[in-house]
Scaffold this motif. Structure first.
Motif, PDB file in Angstrom:
ATOM      1  N   HIS A 216      -7.740   7.490   5.153  1.00 42.01           N
ATOM      2  CA  HIS A 216      -6.316   7.748   5.352  1.00 42.01           C
ATOM      3  C   HIS A 216      -5.790   8.518   4.139  1.00 42.01           C
ATOM      4  CE1 HIS A 216      -7.228   4.044   7.545  1.00 42.01           C
ATOM      5  NE2 HIS A 216      -6.100   4.125   8.212  1.00 42.01           N
ATOM      6  N   VAL A 217      -4.845   9.424   4.363  1.00 39.82           N
ATOM      7  CA  VAL A 217      -4.076  10.054   3.287  1.00 39.82           C
ATOM      8  C   VAL A 217      -2.726   9.353   3.223  1.00 39.82           C
ATOM      9  CG1 VAL A 217      -2.870  12.160   2.564  1.00 39.82           C
ATOM     10  CG2 VAL A 217      -5.226  12.280   3.394  1.00 39.82           C
ATOM     11  N   GLY A 218      -2.216   9.123   1.995  1.00 39.71           N
ATOM     12  CA  GLY A 218      -0.937   8.442   1.890  1.00 39.71           C
ATOM     13  C   GLY A 218      -0.164   8.794   0.634  1.00 39.71           C
ATOM     14  N   PRO A 219       1.162   8.595   0.659  1.00 31.79           N
ATOM     15  CA  PRO A 219       2.009   8.879  -0.501  1.00 31.79           C
ATOM     16  C   PRO A 219       1.995   7.739  -1.514  1.00 31.79           C
ATOM     17  CG  PRO A 219       3.357   8.100   1.317  1.00 31.79           C
ATOM     18  CD  PRO A 219       1.945   8.161   1.832  1.00 31.79           C
ATOM     19  N   MET A 220       2.175   8.088  -2.772  1.00 31.75           N
ATOM     20  CA  MET A 220       2.239   7.136  -3.872  1.00 31.75           C
ATOM     21  C   MET A 220       3.427   7.521  -4.752  1.00 31.75           C
ATOM     22  SD  MET A 220      -1.882   7.187  -4.707  1.00 31.75           S
ATOM     23  CE  MET A 220      -1.888   5.806  -5.851  1.00 31.75           C
ATOM     24  N   ALA A 221       4.200   6.519  -5.200  1.00 37.64           N
ATOM     25  CA  ALA A 221       5.413   6.812  -5.977  1.00 37.64           C
ATOM     26  C   ALA A 221       5.896   5.546  -6.662  1.00 37.64           C
ATOM     27  CB  ALA A 221       6.503   7.383  -5.072  1.00 37.64           C
ATOM     28  N   ARG A 222       6.953   5.676  -7.475  1.00 39.39           N
ATOM     29  CA  ARG A 222       7.501   4.513  -8.162  1.00 39.39           C
ATOM     30  C   ARG A 222       8.588   3.805  -7.363  1.00 39.39           C
ATOM     31  NH1 ARG A 222       7.073   8.083 -12.523  1.00 39.39           N
ATOM     32  NH2 ARG A 222       9.314   8.504 -12.537  1.00 39.39           N
ATOM     33  N   SER A 223       9.027   4.371  -6.244  1.00 38.62           N
ATOM     34  CA  SER A 223      10.063   3.722  -5.441  1.00 38.62           C
ATOM     35  C   SER A 223       9.675   3.761  -3.972  1.00 38.62           C
ATOM     36  CB  SER A 223      11.421   4.406  -5.643  1.00 38.62           C
ATOM     37  OG  SER A 223      11.407   5.721  -5.122  1.00 38.62           O
ATOM     38  N   VAL A 224      10.165   2.779  -3.225  1.00 38.89           N
ATOM     39  CA  VAL A 224       9.884   2.735  -1.792  1.00 38.89           C
ATOM     40  C   VAL A 224      10.505   3.935  -1.089  1.00 38.89           C
ATOM     41  CG1 VAL A 224      10.267   1.426   0.333  1.00 38.89           C
ATOM     42  CG2 VAL A 224       9.640   0.226  -1.781  1.00 38.89           C
ATOM     43  N   ARG A 225      11.710   4.336  -1.514  1.00 42.88           N
ATOM     44  CA  ARG A 225      12.348   5.470  -0.841  1.00 42.88           C
ATOM     45  C   ARG A 225      11.541   6.754  -1.039  1.00 42.88           C
ATOM     46  NH1 ARG A 225      17.920   6.752  -4.266  1.00 42.88           N
ATOM     47  NH2 ARG A 225      16.939   7.318  -6.265  1.00 42.88           N
TER      48      ARG A 225
END
Length: 470
Positions: A216-225
């Motif tokens: 799977h490809v997926g986003p990663m970040a410091r906030s849920v939004r």
């Protein structure tokens, strides 16, 4: 806003500031380049930096803002990419001397969609060789350290991406996940990540694609939004990946049927055990928080998780295809492989009857979760059995039990085998000051459910946007 604060802001805020002409894309990109120069020598998360291109793109983005052009949702915002996804005219070396200097001509679909949304490629990030291990280390670009404690791993295989985002080198990025690889690293470094339903985001331009039905490809970040924003930017078919055959408008989650309490079951042991007591306590605390937020929450028991060895099943199913792929790649080559690649090549061939039995066990898992999600909207559970461990451990002791390092996958790999959407976010802190994450899982194509729950948990966590002091 000073440069230090720009690297504290999430992608959504940065995009809003740029759109409002309160800060320029050039300032934003330069602030992150400065942050990389300061902290990356100690972390080694960034392995290829595109500084000149990024600044040139930022100047073009600034001109578009001034001209009043139509702006994408990530206009002028820098992003980073795990080095298993192709980036046009930028090296994509896959963590191995075998691919040293390899420079693709085209972007992976996920990367192209970030750029189309106005985002600016800043750097490529480290991974284990070929993306196959729970720690980020290889012979080409070396070991990545966890910014919360340099003596510990940020996990794998998207460990470089998680470390870069956690340390403020990037506000948002793209990772990939075959068994734990966006969720485990995010839990270890205190950020958020989403592994969408299999096929939601095309895998085109990612390597390896074996076994493609579990990647799977997926986003990663410091906030849920930001995770939600990255997901919506990347989701949808591309006419190439046959698994990505559903429209981005398809939503089987609670966003399509509001008006009733969200039903959440939570589970730690025995389904995912053994689990460290502070990890289990964090999951239980998250369950209590959801109850306080008017969700219908109860502890659950899913027998199939106790009856099925997800880690063992993945070893059979992955091994049957990964070893031949590694043999194909190495045919006629003399470059050395890292210890995990060598272990794959030395491993025994998978017998056909074992392969069939493993597939049948996965079918039983799918059936059990289908029944579970008839009653519940989501499952709340651990991400990893322990917080980030020291580098290079072959086994762990949890509650007096010695387990293999592969046990790190126990609470995540079942959702690769079944293709279910799963999200990680931080909800606690260990006694040693390390992040502890929780995992939310829901039925296929119901990403809106876990994003809705995650927003509530994030607000209740008390650790939102926490960043290491490195």
């Amino acid at each position: 806003m000073v440069a230090r604060n720009l690297t504290d802001a999430d992608a959504t805020e940065l995009a809003a500031l740029i759109r409002a002409k309160e800060v320029s894309p050039v300032e934003v990109v330069q602030a992150h380049l400065d942050r990389i120069a300061t902290v990356n020598p100690r972390i080694n998360a960034v392995v290829t930096l595109t500084a000149e291109r990024a600044l040139a793109a930022a100047e073009e983005a600034e001109a578009a803002v001034i001209a009043g052009a139509e702006l994408g949702p990530l206009h002028g915002v820098p992003f980073t990419v795990k080095d298993s996804l192709d980036t046009a005219d930028v090296p994509t070396q896959r963590g191995s001397p075998v691919f040293a200097g390899r420079t693709p001509r085209a972007d992976a679909t996920a990367v192209a969609r970030f750029k189309l949304a106005g985002a600016i490629l800043l750097a490529k990030t480290n991974l284990p060789e070929f993306g196959y291990w729970t720690e980020t280390d290889n012979l080409l670009t070396g070991r990545t350290n966890n910014p919360w404690d340099l003596a510990r791993t940020p996990g794998g295989s998207s460990g470089g991406e998680s470390a870069a985002i956690a340390a403020g080198m990037s506000p948002i990025g793209i990772g990939s996940d075959v068994g734990i690889s966006v969720r485990g690293p995010s839990a270890h470094t205190g950020i958020a990540a989403l592994k969408p339903t299999h096929g939601r985001i095309p895998l085109t331009g990612h390597w390896p694609q074996v076994p493609r039905r579990f990647w799977h490809v997926g986003p990663m970040a410091r906030s849920v939004r930001d995770v939600a924003l990255g997901y919506h930017v990347m989701a949808g078919p591309d006419g190439i990946d046959g698994y990505a055959a559903y429209t981005r408008e398809l939503d089987m989650g609670i966003a399509a049927s509001p008006g009733r309490p969200i039903r959440v079951g939570w589970l730690t042991e025995p389904g995912f055990g053994p689990i460290a007591s502070e990890v289990a306590a964090t999951v239980e605390a998250a369950a209590h928080a959801l109850r306080d937020l008017d969700c219908a929450v109860e502890r659950v028991h899913i027998p199939v998780l106790e009856e099925s060895d997800g880690v063992g099943l993945s070893g059979v199913l992955f091994g049957a295809e990964v070893k031949p792929e590694f043999q194909r790649v190495m045919a006629g080559r003399s470059e050395p492989l890292f210890r995990t690649g060598e272990a794959v090549l030395r491993g025994a061939d998978i017998a056909s009857d074992a392969y069939v039995r493993a597939h049948q066990a996965v079918e039983r898992l799918k059936d059990a979760f289908t029944a579970y999600f008839e009653k519940y909207d989501a499952l709340l559970c651990p991400v990893t059995p322990i917080p980030a461990p020291p580098h290079g451990l072959a086994e762990f002791v949890i509650a007096g039990k010695t387990v293999s390092a592969r046990h790190m996958l126990s609470a995540t790999v079942p959702f690769n085998l079944t293709g279910l959407p799963a999200m990680t976010l931080r909800f606690g802190t260990s006694g040693e000051g390390l992040p502890i994450g929780v995992q939310l899982v829901t039925r296929p194509f119901a990403e809106s459910t876990i994003l809705t729950i995650a927003v509530r948990l994030e607000a209740a966590s008390g650790v939102r946007h926490a960043r290491p002091s490195i």
